[in-house]
Write a protein that holds these residues in place. Structure first.
Motif, mmCIF file in Angstrom:
data_model
loop_
_atom_site.group_PDB
_atom_site.id
_atom_site.type_symbol
_atom_site.label_atom_id
_atom_site.label_comp_id
_atom_site.label_asym_id
_atom_site.label_seq_id
_atom_site.Cartn_x
_atom_site.Cartn_y
_atom_site.Cartn_z
ATOM 1 N N ASP A 115 0.777 -1.157 0.063
ATOM 2 C CA ASP A 115 -0.125 0.047 -0.029
ATOM 3 C C ASP A 115 1.000 1.295 0.216
ATOM 4 O OD1 ASP A 115 -2.422 1.369 -0.117
ATOM 5 O OD2 ASP A 115 -2.258 1.641 2.284
ATOM 6 N N ARG A 116 0.627 2.157 -1.102
ATOM 7 C CA ARG A 116 1.286 3.343 -0.990
ATOM 8 C C ARG A 116 0.180 4.422 -1.507
ATOM 9 N NH1 ARG A 116 7.292 2.825 -4.007
ATOM 10 N NH2 ARG A 116 7.997 0.807 -2.934
ATOM 11 N N TRP A 151 4.043 14.376 -11.842
ATOM 12 C CA TRP A 151 3.231 14.040 -10.708
ATOM 13 C C TRP A 151 3.870 13.725 -9.473
ATOM 14 C CZ3 TRP A 151 -1.832 14.129 -11.989
ATOM 15 C CH2 TRP A 151 -2.884 13.514 -11.010
ATOM 16 N N ASN A 152 3.318 13.856 -8.524
ATOM 17 C CA ASN A 152 3.995 13.726 -7.077
ATOM 18 C C ASN A 152 3.809 12.169 -6.739
ATOM 19 O OD1 ASN A 152 4.807 13.987 -4.518
ATOM 20 N ND2 ASN A 152 2.973 14.195 -3.556
ATOM 21 N N GLY A 153 5.075 11.613 -6.983
ATOM 22 C CA GLY A 153 4.998 10.100 -6.986
ATOM 23 C C GLY A 153 5.785 9.641 -5.820
ATOM 24 N N THR A 154 6.460 8.473 -6.055
ATOM 25 C CA THR A 154 7.291 8.010 -4.855
ATOM 26 C C THR A 154 8.642 8.570 -4.723
ATOM 27 O OG1 THR A 154 7.894 6.081 -6.348
ATOM 28 C CG2 THR A 154 5.875 5.896 -5.015
ATOM 29 N N ALA A 155 9.281 8.437 -3.572
ATOM 30 C CA ALA A 155 10.673 9.031 -3.524
ATOM 31 C C ALA A 155 11.763 8.077 -4.531
ATOM 32 C CB ALA A 155 11.106 8.923 -1.862
ATOM 33 N N GLY A 156 12.597 8.660 -4.867
ATOM 34 C CA GLY A 156 13.719 8.254 -5.693
ATOM 35 C C GLY A 156 13.418 8.078 -7.159
ATOM 36 N N ALA A 157 12.302 8.549 -7.588
ATOM 37 C CA ALA A 157 11.878 8.425 -9.119
ATOM 38 C C ALA A 157 11.315 9.984 -9.450
ATOM 39 C CB ALA A 157 10.756 7.562 -9.333
ATOM 40 N N VAL A 158 11.510 10.320 -10.566
ATOM 41 C CA VAL A 158 10.810 11.314 -11.261
ATOM 42 C C VAL A 158 9.395 10.901 -12.233
ATOM 43 C CG1 VAL A 158 10.996 13.585 -12.826
ATOM 44 C CG2 VAL A 158 12.999 12.639 -11.321
#
Length: 237
Positions: A115-116, A151-158
């Motif tokens: 879950d994220r 988009w506001n995604g997960t840490a470590g990726a654009v």
């Protein structure tokens, strides 16, 4: 242009395509021994096609594009369903992680995510992570050719996403090593009416053209990090 396809090289397109169509609840459109296609409706007129093309020997190079599937609170149930469809557990050196790594019937690894918040409402595909030598640069490149937006995604990726806010995230991730060999999965974009020949536009943005006009029904390029993609012709009319 707009993003239209995720494409798998396959020894048996029908077998692999039927697995992924069932896994993602996609509607089959083409079901032939040499080519299988299925469509996922994202929202309204937005869609993503899953395409499986026969090749004699799919590349064994490290995958730079894979699918992260939404698991969330039902992660265990999703994994059990996929295994029932023909997936297998696999170890790619992930160690102790909260996601589950599986392989499809031809050995392509994919993940079922925990879950994220970033993956809420994506549908069955949470993200399409793509390895990049320079994620900021490549995100700008892919935004230009897909029409997807930051988009506001997960840490470590654009991260990019369809402007409707529907469907998976496209995550540009720092590459663990430089590209070597052909990607067994790649993305296709479709030209829009009036786009004309995209070659100069794309090479000016850092792409490299692999095929010449007329050699194939589409044009083959690599992005600035060497990832293959195809530009399909604009639809008639």
């Amino acid at each position: 242009m707009h993003l239209e396809n995720v494409v798998w090289d396959a020894r048996d397109p029908r077998r692999l395509g039927r697995f992924w169509a069932a896994a993602l609840d996609a509607e089959p459109m083409t079901d032939r021994p040499e080519c299988f296609e299925a469509r996922m409706i994202l929202s309204g007129d937005a869609f993503l096609d899953l395409c499986f093309q026969r090749v004699a020997a799919p590349s064994s190079a490290p995958a730079r594009l894979h699918l992260d599937l939404a698991g969330g609170a039902r992660q265990r149930d999703v994994v059990e369903r996929l295994v029932g469809l023909g997936a297998t557990h696999t170890d790619i050196g992930q160690g102790e992680v909260p996601w589950v790594v599986l392989a499809d019937p031809e050995g392509n690894a994919f993940c079922v995510m925990e879950d994220r918040e970033a993956y809420r409402g994506t549908g069955p595909i949470a993200a399409l992570p793509l390895d990049s030598a320079d994620p900021d640069r490549d995100a700008a490149f892919w935004a230009e050719i897909t029409g997807w937006i930051p988009w506001n995604g997960t840490a470590g990726a654009v991260t990019l996403r369809h402007p409707s806010g529907a469907g998976p995230l496209l995550e540009l991730c720092p590459e663990p090593e430089p590209k070597r060999g052909k990607n067994p999965l790649h993305l296709d974009v479709r030209a829009d009416p009036g786009d004309g020949d995209p070659s100069a536009r794309l090479t000016d943005k850092g792409a490299r053209q692999v095929s010449r006009a007329g050699e194939l029904p589409w044009l083959v390029f690599t992005d600035p990090s060497g990832n293959e993609f195809c530009v399909l012709p604009a639809p008639p009319g």
